[in-house]
Design a protein around this motif. Structure first.
Motif, PDB file in Angstrom:
ATOM      1  N   LEU A 186      -0.160   1.519  -4.255  1.00 57.25           N
ATOM      2  CA  LEU A 186       0.676   2.258  -3.290  1.00 57.25           C
ATOM      3  C   LEU A 186       0.842   3.732  -3.703  1.00 57.25           C
ATOM      4  O   LEU A 186       0.244   4.191  -4.668  1.00 57.25           O
ATOM      5  N   GLY A 207       6.010   2.052  -4.472  1.00 61.40           N
ATOM      6  CA  GLY A 207       5.967   2.779  -3.207  1.00 61.40           C
ATOM      7  C   GLY A 207       7.104   3.788  -3.097  1.00 61.40           C
ATOM      8  O   GLY A 207       8.092   3.725  -3.838  1.00 61.40           O
ATOM      9  N   TYR A 222      -3.181   7.834  -2.338  1.00 58.97           N
ATOM     10  CA  TYR A 222      -3.004   6.613  -1.534  1.00 58.97           C
ATOM     11  C   TYR A 222      -3.296   6.914  -0.064  1.00 58.97           C
ATOM     12  O   TYR A 222      -4.055   6.195   0.597  1.00 58.97           O
ATOM     13  N   GLY A 254       7.364   1.637   5.964  1.00 56.83           N
ATOM     14  CA  GLY A 254       7.934   1.070   4.743  1.00 56.83           C
ATOM     15  C   GLY A 254       8.401  -0.346   5.023  1.00 56.83           C
ATOM     16  O   GLY A 254       9.049  -0.593   6.041  1.00 56.83           O
TER      17      GLY A 254
HETATM   18  C1  AKB Z   1       4.600   3.303   0.015  1.00 59.17           C
HETATM   19  O1  AKB Z   1       5.750   3.765   0.076  1.00 59.17           O
HETATM   20  O2  AKB Z   1       3.727   3.749  -0.720  1.00 59.17           O
HETATM   21  C2  AKB Z   1       4.250   2.157   0.936  1.00 59.17           C
HETATM   22  C3  AKB Z   1       3.705   2.630   2.242  1.00 59.17           C
HETATM   23  C4  AKB Z   1       4.527   3.405   3.178  1.00 59.17           C
HETATM   24  O3  AKB Z   1       2.565   2.351   2.537  1.00 59.17           O
HETATM   25  N1  AKB Z   1       5.400   1.350   1.175  1.00 59.17           N
END
Ligand code: AKB
Length: 321
Positions: free
Chosen positions: A80, A183, A143, A172
């Motif tokens: 993440l 995350g 990410y 989220g």
């Molecule tokens: C993150 O916060 O990295 C994840 C997402 C929004 O993909 N929860």
């Protein structure tokens, strides 16, 4: 004629989404039809078919697909946003090389595939309110870069090889079953754990930070509904078009969540000390336009902020975290 069994492989089966999707799929299709694939952190009490493998190792994955006669793959493995910034090279390696292996094997064995994208595909140049399905995708995290590249790969395999691949840009996700891990939106999970355990929470984003969020039950139901949906795939392919669906449920300020939680923990103290994660939160939208998912396959969320907060608190208390 007997219906062909829908044998399912879930990679990243013990991560944030997988640990809730696997039981839902086991319930829908039977335990014998769901293969849970993990790499590390496999719970000792897991009840079901288990395979240990790394998606970057294509021959291991191919063996699993052949051994179990897999028809559908949910490829969930991903580092993440926060973890991703600690080791960008590893993040690219895991998120992209795992995905391309799955896509190549899915072409070879004619699998259907689900792959998760995220609001992290958006960036600071994306319009932040009611963010459109088709918009600027210029993320500033590794990410996010893997999510945009992954979406482009999925579109390519859909158009070029006719692969039935479906995808959601998750907001989220908030759940009581897995502790937060890696995350930016995880502040909205950690506040429940710390609030109930210690009566206080040190929040790493500003109190006026708004992000799109969703209760996990909605996300799991949406995922299964998308895979079951009778989409007009042929029409899309003809138009050389493919989308990872925007999916929205609730957007709130961090302080609004704290206020809602105080209805259940009246003495809760929350301090706001933004750190490096604030910049990531600021680069993501406040709210999402998910009208395409709503019109094409009937997506509808069920959990609003009060309902989600109550279910989280009730379940965490019941499980005496
Ligand atoms: C993150 O916060 O990295 C994840 C997402 C929004 O993909 N929860």
């Amino acid at each position: 004629m007997a219906e062909i069994e829908n044998k399912i492989l879930v990679t990243g089966a013990f991560g944030q989404i997988g640990s809730e999707l696997v039981p839902a799929l086991q319930q829908k299709h039977g335990k014998d039809n769901v293969v849970a694939m993990g790499h590390r952190n496999i719970p000792s009490r897991f009840d079901g078919i288990l395979e240990k493998a790394d998606p970057r190792n294509i021959s291991d994955i191919e063996k699993i697909i052949k051994d179990h006669n897999i028809l559908t793959i949910y490829h969930l493995v991903s580092l993440l946003s926060v973890t991703g910034e600690k080791d960008p090279g590893l993040t690219w390696d895991i998120n992209m090389n795992g995905l391309i292996n799955i896509l190549d094997l899915a072409v070879k064995y004619q699998n259907r595939v689900f792959w998760p994208s995220s609001i992290a595909a958006f960036g600071p140049t994306t319009p932040q309110d009611n963010t459109a399905q088709k918009t600027v995708l210029e993320p500033t995290t590794m990410y996010g870069a893997t999510k945009v590249a992954g979406e482009n790969l999925c579109r390519y395999y859909f158009i070029t090889y006719g692969l039935d691949i479906r995808s959601i840009r998750y907001p989220g996700l908030i759940s009581w079953k897995a502790e937060p891990g890696g995350g930016t939106t995880d502040y909205a999970v950690a506040i429940f754990y710390d609030g109930l355990r210690k009566g206080e929470y040190n929040c790493f984003v500003r109190k006026d930070t708004v992000l799109p969020m969703m209760y996990m039950d909605d996300a799991i139901r949406g995922t299964v509904e998308l895979m079951d949906a009778d989409l007009d795939v042929a029409k899309r392919r003809e138009a050389r078009d493919w989308d990872s669906y925007n999916l929205a449920a609730i957007s709130f300020q961090a302080q609004e969540l704290a206020e809602e939680l105080k209805k259940h923990i009246p003495n809760l103290k929350v301090e706001y000390n933004p750190d490096h994660r604030q910049a990531i939160a600021d680069s993501w939208p406040n709210s999402i336009d998910d009208s395409l998912a709503r019109s094409e396959w009937g997506w509808k969320h069920e959990f609003d902020l009060p309902k989600m907060t109550k279910v989280m608190v009730d379940n965490l208390r019941k499980n005496s975290i």
